[in-house]
Structures are given as structure tokens and as C-alpha cells.
Design a protein around this motif. Sequence first.
Motif, PDB file in Angstrom:
ATOM      1  N   PHE A 170     -37.220 -80.944  -1.999  1.00 53.22           N
ATOM      2  CA  PHE A 170     -38.165 -80.323  -1.080  1.00 53.22           C
ATOM      3  C   PHE A 170     -38.492 -78.922  -1.579  1.00 53.22           C
ATOM      4  O   PHE A 170     -37.616 -78.211  -2.064  1.00 53.22           O
ATOM      5  N   GLU A 171     -39.755 -78.530  -1.437  1.00 59.02           N
ATOM      6  CA  GLU A 171     -40.202 -77.203  -1.850  1.00 59.02           C
ATOM      7  C   GLU A 171     -40.988 -76.551  -0.724  1.00 59.02           C
ATOM      8  O   GLU A 171     -41.633 -77.243   0.060  1.00 59.02           O
ATOM      9  N   GLU A 207     -36.525 -74.041  -2.916  1.00 59.55           N
ATOM     10  CA  GLU A 207     -36.345 -75.437  -3.284  1.00 59.55           C
ATOM     11  C   GLU A 207     -34.968 -75.905  -2.843  1.00 59.55           C
ATOM     12  O   GLU A 207     -33.970 -75.212  -3.054  1.00 59.55           O
ATOM     13  N   ALA A 208     -34.929 -77.070  -2.226  1.00 62.02           N
ATOM     14  CA  ALA A 208     -33.672 -77.691  -1.823  1.00 62.02           C
ATOM     15  C   ALA A 208     -33.640 -79.103  -2.394  1.00 62.02           C
ATOM     16  O   ALA A 208     -34.620 -79.844  -2.293  1.00 62.02           O
ATOM     17  N   ILE A 209     -32.520 -79.460  -2.991  1.00 61.71           N
ATOM     18  CA  ILE A 209     -32.343 -80.788  -3.571  1.00 61.71           C
ATOM     19  C   ILE A 209     -31.130 -81.431  -2.915  1.00 61.71           C
ATOM     20  O   ILE A 209     -30.081 -80.801  -2.785  1.00 61.71           O
ATOM     21  N   PHE A 210     -31.311 -82.688  -2.512  1.00 61.53           N
ATOM     22  CA  PHE A 210     -30.256 -83.447  -1.852  1.00 61.53           C
ATOM     23  C   PHE A 210     -29.963 -84.690  -2.683  1.00 61.53           C
ATOM     24  O   PHE A 210     -30.888 -85.371  -3.125  1.00 61.53           O
ATOM     25  N   TRP A 263     -30.144 -79.734   6.875  1.00 63.89           N
ATOM     26  CA  TRP A 263     -29.993 -78.666   5.895  1.00 63.89           C
ATOM     27  C   TRP A 263     -31.272 -77.866   5.709  1.00 63.89           C
ATOM     28  O   TRP A 263     -31.236 -76.647   5.552  1.00 63.89           O
ATOM     29  N   LEU A 264     -32.416 -78.546   5.697  1.00 56.73           N
ATOM     30  CA  LEU A 264     -33.687 -77.837   5.519  1.00 56.73           C
ATOM     31  C   LEU A 264     -33.902 -76.799   6.609  1.00 56.73           C
ATOM     32  O   LEU A 264     -34.388 -75.705   6.347  1.00 56.73           O
ATOM     33  N   ASP A 265     -33.526 -77.148   7.843  1.00 56.98           N
ATOM     34  CA  ASP A 265     -33.664 -76.202   8.957  1.00 56.98           C
ATOM     35  C   ASP A 265     -32.820 -74.953   8.743  1.00 56.98           C
ATOM     36  O   ASP A 265     -33.180 -73.868   9.198  1.00 56.98           O
ATOM     37  N   LEU A 266     -31.709 -75.090   8.038  1.00 56.42           N
ATOM     38  CA  LEU A 266     -30.833 -73.942   7.772  1.00 56.42           C
ATOM     39  C   LEU A 266     -31.255 -73.148   6.535  1.00 56.42           C
ATOM     40  O   LEU A 266     -31.141 -71.919   6.504  1.00 56.42           O
ATOM     41  N   LEU A 267     -31.737 -73.845   5.512  1.00 52.18           N
ATOM     42  CA  LEU A 267     -32.002 -73.202   4.227  1.00 52.18           C
ATOM     43  C   LEU A 267     -33.401 -72.615   4.085  1.00 52.18           C
ATOM     44  O   LEU A 267     -33.557 -71.504   3.591  1.00 52.18           O
TER      45      LEU A 267
END
Length: 93
Positions: free
Chosen positions: A79-80, A37-40, A55-59
Motif C-alpha cells: 500500500f502507498e 509505504e506499507a508492505i504486508f 496496521w494501515l490505520d496506525l501507520l
Amino acid sequence: MRLPVNRRVDETHHATTPNGLSVWYTIQVSPHSRIQEAIFERTDRMPTDDECREWLDLLIVGAQPVEAPGLPGSMTRRFEAFERSPEHEAPLA
């Protein structure tokens, strides 16, 4: 930024970019699945697609992130990415 496992989230799982974008990242792990999970978040406006994608591409590795629904007017995007390993799941009765 340290990468957390199983939702033990604290400030080590948070980064703020020089332009004011806050990024949070967590991983939940079980014997048969993993949820990333990524939160922006921004204080001045909603984060843009380009800011999030960078960031999603990295995380988030090995899965396709999906944006979760948000509240109208929110300055936060989440995003999940769900990964399952069916061969490790218990059989259904």
C-alpha cells in the motif's frame, strides 16, 4: 518498530505479529512530497483486508493508502500513500 525515512530499510523497519504477519513500513521525503509505504506479507496465505487495515490505520497518517497491483498467487500486499505540497514545488516552465 522504528519508522524509516528515505528508504533506508533494515530490520528495525520490520515487525512480525504473533500470528505470523510481517509488516514493513517506509517513508520517502522530499522538499515537496512524501510517500508512505506499507508492505504486508505472510508465508501461509495472502494477508486479509482486516489484517492490513488494522496496521494501515496506525501507520499511514494524513493520507489515504492505495493498494499497488500485485502478482497472482503472491503472499504480499503493498500500500502507498502520496502527499504533495504544491506550494513548495518549483513552477513549471
